[in-house]
Design a protein around this motif. Structure first.
Motif, PDB file in Angstrom:
ATOM      1  N   ARG A 186       0.824  -1.210   0.000  1.00 53.62           N
ATOM      2  CA  ARG A 186       0.000   0.000   0.000  1.00 53.62           C
ATOM      3  C   ARG A 186       0.859   1.260   0.000  1.00 53.62           C
ATOM      4  NH1 ARG A 186      -5.119  -0.110   1.819  1.00 53.62           N
ATOM      5  NH2 ARG A 186      -4.652  -1.805   3.286  1.00 53.62           N
ATOM      6  N   ARG A 187       1.901   1.256   0.817  1.00 50.92           N
ATOM      7  CA  ARG A 187       2.769   2.430   0.890  1.00 50.92           C
ATOM      8  C   ARG A 187       3.489   2.696  -0.424  1.00 50.92           C
ATOM      9  NH1 ARG A 187       4.865   3.914   5.934  1.00 50.92           N
ATOM     10  NH2 ARG A 187       6.051   5.467   4.748  1.00 50.92           N
ATOM     11  N   LEU A 188       3.865   1.631  -1.124  1.00 50.24           N
ATOM     12  CA  LEU A 188       4.657   1.777  -2.348  1.00 50.24           C
ATOM     13  C   LEU A 188       3.812   1.999  -3.598  1.00 50.24           C
ATOM     14  CD1 LEU A 188       7.310  -1.000  -1.706  1.00 50.24           C
ATOM     15  CD2 LEU A 188       7.729   1.465  -1.717  1.00 50.24           C
ATOM     16  N   THR A 189       2.609   1.451  -3.619  1.00 51.59           N
ATOM     17  CA  THR A 189       1.830   1.466  -4.865  1.00 51.59           C
ATOM     18  C   THR A 189       0.433   2.064  -4.724  1.00 51.59           C
ATOM     19  OG1 THR A 189       0.754  -0.712  -4.588  1.00 51.59           O
ATOM     20  CG2 THR A 189       2.999  -0.684  -5.477  1.00 51.59           C
ATOM     21  N   GLY A 190      -0.027   2.297  -3.504  1.00 47.31           N
ATOM     22  CA  GLY A 190      -1.367   2.811  -3.311  1.00 47.31           C
ATOM     23  C   GLY A 190      -2.416   1.735  -3.118  1.00 47.31           C
ATOM     24  N   GLY A 191      -2.052   0.475  -3.228  1.00 45.34           N
ATOM     25  CA  GLY A 191      -3.002  -0.624  -3.037  1.00 45.34           C
ATOM     26  C   GLY A 191      -2.273  -1.860  -2.564  1.00 45.34           C
ATOM     27  N   ILE A 192      -3.034  -2.847  -2.054  1.00 42.87           N
ATOM     28  CA  ILE A 192      -2.414  -4.056  -1.489  1.00 42.87           C
ATOM     29  C   ILE A 192      -2.236  -5.153  -2.530  1.00 42.87           C
ATOM     30  CG2 ILE A 192      -3.357  -3.543   0.788  1.00 42.87           C
ATOM     31  CD1 ILE A 192      -5.372  -5.851   0.318  1.00 42.87           C
ATOM     32  N   GLY A 193      -2.673  -4.910  -3.774  1.00 44.86           N
ATOM     33  CA  GLY A 193      -2.620  -5.955  -4.782  1.00 44.86           C
ATOM     34  C   GLY A 193      -3.801  -6.902  -4.626  1.00 44.86           C
ATOM     35  N   ARG A 194      -4.061  -7.673  -5.657  1.00 47.21           N
ATOM     36  CA  ARG A 194      -5.232  -8.555  -5.647  1.00 47.21           C
ATOM     37  C   ARG A 194      -4.942  -9.918  -5.041  1.00 47.21           C
ATOM     38  NH1 ARG A 194      -8.765  -8.517 -10.778  1.00 47.21           N
ATOM     39  NH2 ARG A 194     -10.163  -7.392  -9.380  1.00 47.21           N
ATOM     40  N   TRP A 195      -3.704 -10.408  -5.173  1.00 50.38           N
ATOM     41  CA  TRP A 195      -3.426 -11.811  -4.884  1.00 50.38           C
ATOM     42  C   TRP A 195      -2.564 -11.995  -3.644  1.00 50.38           C
ATOM     43  CZ3 TRP A 195      -6.836 -14.193  -7.486  1.00 50.38           C
ATOM     44  CH2 TRP A 195      -7.192 -13.763  -8.771  1.00 50.38           C
ATOM     45  N   PHE A 196      -2.868 -13.037  -2.900  1.00 51.70           N
ATOM     46  CA  PHE A 196      -2.029 -13.487  -1.792  1.00 51.70           C
ATOM     47  C   PHE A 196      -1.637 -14.939  -2.038  1.00 51.70           C
ATOM     48  CE2 PHE A 196      -1.909 -16.078   2.092  1.00 51.70           C
ATOM     49  CZ  PHE A 196      -0.778 -15.539   2.685  1.00 51.70           C
ATOM     50  N   ARG A 197      -0.359 -15.240  -1.824  1.00 51.74           N
ATOM     51  CA  ARG A 197       0.118 -16.624  -1.871  1.00 51.74           C
ATOM     52  C   ARG A 197       0.863 -16.919  -0.572  1.00 51.74           C
ATOM     53  NH1 ARG A 197       3.122 -18.499  -7.120  1.00 51.74           N
ATOM     54  NH2 ARG A 197       0.938 -18.819  -7.727  1.00 51.74           N
ATOM     55  N   PRO A 198       0.537 -18.015   0.115  1.00 52.78           N
ATOM     56  CA  PRO A 198       1.233 -18.331   1.366  1.00 52.78           C
ATOM     57  C   PRO A 198       2.692 -18.686   1.112  1.00 52.78           C
ATOM     58  CG  PRO A 198      -0.180 -20.151   0.710  1.00 52.78           C
ATOM     59  CD  PRO A 198      -0.478 -19.024  -0.230  1.00 52.78           C
ATOM     60  N   SER A 199       3.529 -18.350   2.065  1.00 53.71           N
ATOM     61  CA  SER A 199       4.952 -18.674   1.943  1.00 53.71           C
ATOM     62  C   SER A 199       5.204 -20.094   2.410  1.00 53.71           C
ATOM     63  CB  SER A 199       5.795 -17.688   2.767  1.00 53.71           C
ATOM     64  OG  SER A 199       5.277 -17.552   4.068  1.00 53.71           O
ATOM     65  N   ARG A 200       6.109 -20.766   1.711  1.00 47.69           N
ATOM     66  CA  ARG A 200       6.532 -22.139   2.020  1.00 47.69           C
ATOM     67  C   ARG A 200       5.364 -23.122   2.023  1.00 47.69           C
ATOM     68  NH1 ARG A 200      11.854 -21.940   3.226  1.00 47.69           N
ATOM     69  NH2 ARG A 200      12.651 -19.926   3.927  1.00 47.69           N
ATOM     70  N   ALA A 201       4.392 -22.876   1.167  1.00 48.11           N
ATOM     71  CA  ALA A 201       3.244 -23.780   1.063  1.00 48.11           C
ATOM     72  C   ALA A 201       2.581 -23.579  -0.286  1.00 48.11           C
ATOM     73  CB  ALA A 201       2.241 -23.522   2.174  1.00 48.11           C
ATOM     74  N   ARG A 202       2.126 -24.669  -0.853  1.00 45.80           N
ATOM     75  CA  ARG A 202       1.391 -24.584  -2.110  1.00 45.80           C
ATOM     76  C   ARG A 202      -0.042 -24.127  -1.874  1.00 45.80           C
ATOM     77  NH1 ARG A 202       2.017 -28.945  -6.895  1.00 45.80           N
ATOM     78  NH2 ARG A 202       0.578 -28.032  -8.411  1.00 45.80           N
TER      79      ARG A 202
END
Length: 287
Positions: A186-202
């Protein structure tokens, strides 16, 4: 510049800039995907593992690294004007429609800036667009790359703050991993983006998927093609892994920060082109 020459240039750049880089991959979690649900032939959901694994301690002394000064982009972030998604998408998205000619190349985002920029440039010269799931500490270290990704027509999302095993973390720590990375975006682009992917997990556990929804991510982005590039098998093995499994609608898992991936990308893009497939952002794939 010919295809072979571009590949040679990228391989040389990658080898110099990434020598000794630590592996940053997300190993599969929860075993084989098993039988696929047949309710929606276009977009397939992956069910969560049987249950969250035993909670492990969160990061010790884990004070978040200081936010970079907010950027002041001269134009609105593309993440603020994304096309609406079709209704009925599952909570965890593994792939898109199988009837078209599009695929999504998705990159787990962290690595040195020079090979990342080279990789993005190669994709753009081929008319391809990618989705980058960024690690928050990487955004702290390389804040300029957030704008570079979006300005290239690519998509930027959330891959947790510290790239830990989020599916085995206590709820509060897992929530912080998602929300702190979202705040960097949000600070860098004005939004949080649409997608979330968990780390170290499919795939996400039920808890992580719920925390992602609370943070503003209705869908967890999984994948159906794992390049295993984070194991550094060499560019030819990465090429074979992708082109041997990719189908229309596939979501492919790749990583920044690995020389073999940079070197393999021209051949991957060429192989997709020869099959009549087009690399697009995940939003474009689904809409």
């Amino acid at each position: 510049m010919t295809f072979l020459h571009r590949r040679t240039v990228l391989r040389a750049a990658a080898g110099g800039a990434l020598a000794g880089a630590a592996a940053v991959g997300c190993g599969p979690s929860g075993g084989d995907t098993g039988a696929r649900a047949a309710a929606d032939p276009s977009v397939r959901a992956t069910g969560p593992p049987p249950g969250p694994s035993a909670a492990s301690k969160g990061p010790k002394g884990g004070r978040a690294s200081r936010l970079p000064a907010p950027s002041s982009p001269s134009k609105p972030s593309p993440s603020l004007s994304l096309a609406p998604l079709p209704p009925g998408l599952p909570a965890q998205i593994e792939h898109g429609p199988r009837t078209g000619k599009d695929v999504a190349l998705t990159f787990h985002g962290q690595g040195e800036p020079k090979p990342v920029t080279e990789l993005l440039g190669e994709a753009e010269r081929a008319g391809a667009r990618v989705t980058v799931l960024a690690v928050g500490t990487w955004l702290d270290a390389q804040p300029q790359l957030a704008r570079r990704i979006l300005d290239g027509g690519h998509e930027l999302g959330n891959h947790t703050m510290h790239h830990l095993d989020i599916c085995s973390m206590p709820e509060a720590a897992a929530s912080a991993e998602i929300t702190e990375c979202a705040e960097r975006l949000r600070r860098l682009t004005g939004g949080i983006g649409r997608w979330f992917r968990p780390s170290r997990a499919r795939r996400a556990t039920e808890q992580v998927a719920r925390l992602a929804r609370q943070a503003g991510y209705p869908h967890v982005l999984s994948y159906d093609v794992d390049s295993l590039d984070f194991t550094d098998p060499g560019p030819e093995a990465v090429r074979r892994a992708v082109l041997g499994a990719v189908r229309p609608g596939s979501v492919v898992s790749l990583h920044f920060g690995h020389a073999g991936t940079v070197a393999a990308l021209p051949a991957i893009l060429d192989g997709l082109h020869r099959r009549g497939l087009r690399a697009v952002t995940t939003t474009e794939l689904l809409t």
